[in-house]
Design a protein around this motif. Structure first.
Motif, PDB file in Angstrom:
ATOM      1  N   ILE A  50       0.828  -1.208   0.000  1.00 50.24           N
ATOM      2  CA  ILE A  50       0.000   0.000   0.000  1.00 50.24           C
ATOM      3  C   ILE A  50       0.856   1.249   0.000  1.00 50.24           C
ATOM      4  O   ILE A  50       0.534   2.253  -0.656  1.00 50.24           O
ATOM      5  CB  ILE A  50      -0.942  -0.004   1.225  1.00 50.24           C
ATOM      6  N   LEU A  51       1.969   1.215   0.713  1.00 48.98           N
ATOM      7  CA  LEU A  51       2.809   2.403   0.872  1.00 48.98           C
ATOM      8  C   LEU A  51       3.563   2.796  -0.387  1.00 48.98           C
ATOM      9  O   LEU A  51       3.957   3.943  -0.536  1.00 48.98           O
ATOM     10  CB  LEU A  51       3.823   2.194   1.995  1.00 48.98           C
ATOM     11  N   ARG A  52       3.806   1.877  -1.267  1.00 48.90           N
ATOM     12  CA  ARG A  52       4.648   2.168  -2.434  1.00 48.90           C
ATOM     13  C   ARG A  52       4.012   3.223  -3.322  1.00 48.90           C
ATOM     14  O   ARG A  52       2.811   3.304  -3.459  1.00 48.90           O
ATOM     15  CB  ARG A  52       4.872   0.884  -3.237  1.00 48.90           C
ATOM     16  N   GLY A  53       4.869   4.029  -3.916  1.00 41.38           N
ATOM     17  CA  GLY A  53       4.364   5.031  -4.849  1.00 41.38           C
ATOM     18  C   GLY A  53       4.331   6.425  -4.279  1.00 41.38           C
ATOM     19  O   GLY A  53       3.557   7.263  -4.727  1.00 41.38           O
ATOM     20  N   GLY A  54       5.167   6.686  -3.270  1.00 38.94           N
ATOM     21  CA  GLY A  54       5.290   8.047  -2.750  1.00 38.94           C
ATOM     22  C   GLY A  54       4.052   8.505  -2.021  1.00 38.94           C
ATOM     23  O   GLY A  54       3.466   7.780  -1.229  1.00 38.94           O
ATOM     24  N   GLN A  55       3.626   9.744  -2.315  1.00 40.57           N
ATOM     25  CA  GLN A  55       2.524  10.365  -1.593  1.00 40.57           C
ATOM     26  C   GLN A  55       1.227   9.595  -1.757  1.00 40.57           C
ATOM     27  O   GLN A  55       0.373   9.617  -0.880  1.00 40.57           O
ATOM     28  CB  GLN A  55       2.354  11.807  -2.066  1.00 40.57           C
ATOM     29  N   GLY A  56       1.062   8.914  -2.853  1.00 44.08           N
ATOM     30  CA  GLY A  56      -0.139   8.112  -3.052  1.00 44.08           C
ATOM     31  C   GLY A  56      -0.298   7.045  -1.986  1.00 44.08           C
ATOM     32  O   GLY A  56      -1.416   6.685  -1.622  1.00 44.08           O
ATOM     33  N   GLY A  57       0.826   6.525  -1.490  1.00 42.35           N
ATOM     34  CA  GLY A  57       0.771   5.517  -0.438  1.00 42.35           C
ATOM     35  C   GLY A  57       0.187   6.062   0.842  1.00 42.35           C
ATOM     36  O   GLY A  57      -0.520   5.354   1.569  1.00 42.35           O
ATOM     37  N   ASP A  58       0.468   7.310   1.137  1.00 45.56           N
ATOM     38  CA  ASP A  58      -0.082   7.966   2.329  1.00 45.56           C
ATOM     39  C   ASP A  58      -1.609   7.989   2.255  1.00 45.56           C
ATOM     40  O   ASP A  58      -2.294   7.623   3.213  1.00 45.56           O
ATOM     41  CB  ASP A  58       0.485   9.389   2.405  1.00 45.56           C
ATOM     42  N   LEU A 110      -6.567  -0.279  -4.062  1.00 45.43           N
ATOM     43  CA  LEU A 110      -6.932  -1.213  -2.997  1.00 45.43           C
ATOM     44  C   LEU A 110      -7.792  -2.355  -3.530  1.00 45.43           C
ATOM     45  O   LEU A 110      -7.674  -3.495  -3.080  1.00 45.43           O
ATOM     46  CB  LEU A 110      -7.667  -0.468  -1.887  1.00 45.43           C
ATOM     47  N   ALA A 111      -8.648  -2.049  -4.518  1.00 49.99           N
ATOM     48  CA  ALA A 111      -9.442  -3.098  -5.147  1.00 49.99           C
ATOM     49  C   ALA A 111      -8.544  -4.058  -5.915  1.00 49.99           C
ATOM     50  O   ALA A 111      -8.755  -5.275  -5.900  1.00 49.99           O
ATOM     51  CB  ALA A 111     -10.495  -2.483  -6.065  1.00 49.99           C
ATOM     52  N   GLY A 112      -7.528  -3.504  -6.589  1.00 48.98           N
ATOM     53  CA  GLY A 112      -6.577  -4.342  -7.313  1.00 48.98           C
ATOM     54  C   GLY A 112      -5.785  -5.258  -6.387  1.00 48.98           C
ATOM     55  O   GLY A 112      -5.359  -6.345  -6.795  1.00 48.98           O
ATOM     56  N   MET A 113      -5.598  -4.847  -5.155  1.00 50.43           N
ATOM     57  CA  MET A 113      -4.914  -5.671  -4.165  1.00 50.43           C
ATOM     58  C   MET A 113      -5.852  -6.680  -3.496  1.00 50.43           C
ATOM     59  O   MET A 113      -5.410  -7.465  -2.651  1.00 50.43           O
ATOM     60  CB  MET A 113      -4.295  -4.782  -3.077  1.00 50.43           C
ATOM     61  N   LYS A 114      -7.119  -6.649  -3.833  1.00 56.25           N
ATOM     62  CA  LYS A 114      -8.141  -7.536  -3.271  1.00 56.25           C
ATOM     63  C   LYS A 114      -8.407  -7.251  -1.794  1.00 56.25           C
ATOM     64  O   LYS A 114      -8.900  -8.120  -1.073  1.00 56.25           O
ATOM     65  CB  LYS A 114      -7.765  -9.009  -3.471  1.00 56.25           C
ATOM     66  N   LEU A 115      -8.094  -6.032  -1.355  1.00 54.35           N
ATOM     67  CA  LEU A 115      -8.405  -5.648   0.021  1.00 54.35           C
ATOM     68  C   LEU A 115      -9.832  -5.142   0.156  1.00 54.35           C
ATOM     69  O   LEU A 115     -10.399  -5.163   1.250  1.00 54.35           O
ATOM     70  CB  LEU A 115      -7.425  -4.576   0.494  1.00 54.35           C
ATOM     71  N   PRO A 133      -7.922  -8.545   5.194  1.00 54.34           N
ATOM     72  CA  PRO A 133      -6.708  -7.713   5.220  1.00 54.34           C
ATOM     73  C   PRO A 133      -5.451  -8.452   4.765  1.00 54.34           C
ATOM     74  O   PRO A 133      -4.428  -7.830   4.519  1.00 54.34           O
ATOM     75  CB  PRO A 133      -6.597  -7.313   6.703  1.00 54.34           C
ATOM     76  N   SER A 134      -5.531  -9.761   4.652  1.00 53.71           N
ATOM     77  CA  SER A 134      -4.385 -10.534   4.170  1.00 53.71           C
ATOM     78  C   SER A 134      -4.183 -10.367   2.669  1.00 53.71           C
ATOM     79  O   SER A 134      -3.144 -10.774   2.138  1.00 53.71           O
ATOM     80  CB  SER A 134      -4.574 -12.020   4.506  1.00 53.71           C
ATOM     81  N   GLY A 135      -5.169  -9.819   1.975  1.00 52.96           N
ATOM     82  CA  GLY A 135      -5.035  -9.580   0.540  1.00 52.96           C
ATOM     83  C   GLY A 135      -5.262 -10.811  -0.320  1.00 52.96           C
ATOM     84  O   GLY A 135      -4.869 -10.818  -1.490  1.00 52.96           O
ATOM     85  N   ASN A 136      -5.907 -11.833   0.234  1.00 52.62           N
ATOM     86  CA  ASN A 136      -6.133 -13.051  -0.550  1.00 52.62           C
ATOM     87  C   ASN A 136      -7.525 -13.100  -1.185  1.00 52.62           C
ATOM     88  O   ASN A 136      -7.906 -14.100  -1.792  1.00 52.62           O
ATOM     89  CB  ASN A 136      -5.915 -14.294   0.325  1.00 52.62           C
ATOM     90  N   GLY A 137      -8.300 -12.010  -1.025  1.00 50.92           N
ATOM     91  CA  GLY A 137      -9.594 -11.923  -1.679  1.00 50.92           C
ATOM     92  C   GLY A 137     -10.728 -12.635  -0.979  1.00 50.92           C
ATOM     93  O   GLY A 137     -11.858 -12.622  -1.470  1.00 50.92           O
ATOM     94  N   THR A 138     -10.474 -13.255   0.178  1.00 53.46           N
ATOM     95  CA  THR A 138     -11.527 -13.954   0.903  1.00 53.46           C
ATOM     96  C   THR A 138     -12.392 -12.953   1.673  1.00 53.46           C
ATOM     97  O   THR A 138     -11.983 -11.809   1.884  1.00 53.46           O
ATOM     98  CB  THR A 138     -10.936 -14.987   1.877  1.00 53.46           C
TER      99      THR A 138
END
Length: 257
Positions: A50-58, A110-115, A133-138
């Motif tokens: 989530i944090l990657r990508g500079g200010q967008g991560g914030d 966040l949708a792309g991460m399945k969160l 929150p594990s990001g496995n789409g369950t």
């Protein structure tokens, strides 16, 4: 002191944040499973991604944490909150335009991460359904077993505006490290243990300074090893989560005589 990248916090931002906390009906913090923070298999956990990508991560991290705060009951969904309102809650500049766009980008990420699962298109309020929150789409569930909690004071006392996303991430990591330890025996990490959280050295260094400057962290250098072993100095970390019970804004400076 370090400042958050949210530079347009207004009275309306604070009013909406208080309203959101009240709407959540929470009386304690928000829980996350360890798999949100760390991956013992060497992959990058959701928090670091989530944090990657500079200010967008914030923006992504604070939006996700705040959605988790709000969606406190089954079916763990959020409906009819416009992007501009989320932008105001997070104190983003130009909430009607650029701020709303950044919220839309964050939701897509966040949708792309399945969160989360998102329904509806841009230009109208998008409904959100939390996923694991594990990001496995369950499906999302609250019975994590062991969990790491972000105290309610993070929102109620406006630390969400005070801290950068990197420092919030490290705060969660330190909560995980602290576990059942005592102040007389603060935790420390080996290189391999540190790597499982997926945070860069630059993030770790910058966030450590910010948390320390805000009275949330003590870092000490202590020798590790037994009497007849080679002893090396390591950093130990003790996070003062009780500090989140205090207002984030520093006290006013005394008048000059």
């Amino acid at each position: 002191m370090a400042k958050s990248s949210a530079t347009a916090v207004t009275a309306e931002s604070r009013r909406l944040l208080k309203q959101l906390i009240s709407r959540s009906s929470r009386t304690s913090g928000v829980q996350f499973p360890p798999t949100f923070l760390r991956d013992d298999g060497g992959l990058n956990p959701p928090l670091a991604q989530i944090l990657r990508g500079g200010q967008g991560g914030d923006v992504r991290l604070k939006l996700y944490l705040t959605m988790a705060l709000l969606a406190a009951k089954q079916p763990y969904d959020i409906r009819n909150i416009p992007a501009r309102t989320w932008a105001q809650v997070l104190g983003l500049p130009e909430p009607e335009l650029n701020g709303a766009r950044r919220i839309g980008d964050a939701l897509d990420f966040l949708a792309g991460m399945k969160l989360i699962r998102v329904a509806g298109g841009r230009g109208r309020p998008r409904d959100v359904l939390l996923r694991s929150p594990s990001g496995n789409g369950t499906p999302y569930r609250r019975d994590f077993g062991r969990y790491i909690s972000l105290p309610l004071g993070f929102w109620a006392n406006e630390w969400i505006y005070r801290l950068t996303g990197s420092s919030v991430a490290l705060l969660l990591v330190l909560r995980d490290m602290r576990s059942n330890r005592q102040p007389t025996d603060p935790p420390w990490l080996t290189t391999d243990q540190k790597r499982r959280y997926g945070l860069s050295e630059a993030t770790w260094t910058r966030a450590t300074k910010e948390l320390t400057d805000n009275g949330l962290l003590n870092v000490r250098r202590r020798p590790q090893g037994r009497d007849f072993d080679h002893r090396r100095l390591r950093n130990t970390y003790w996070v003062h989560t009780e500090r989140l019970d205090d207002p984030a804004s520093p006290p006013a400076a005394p008048p000059q005589e």
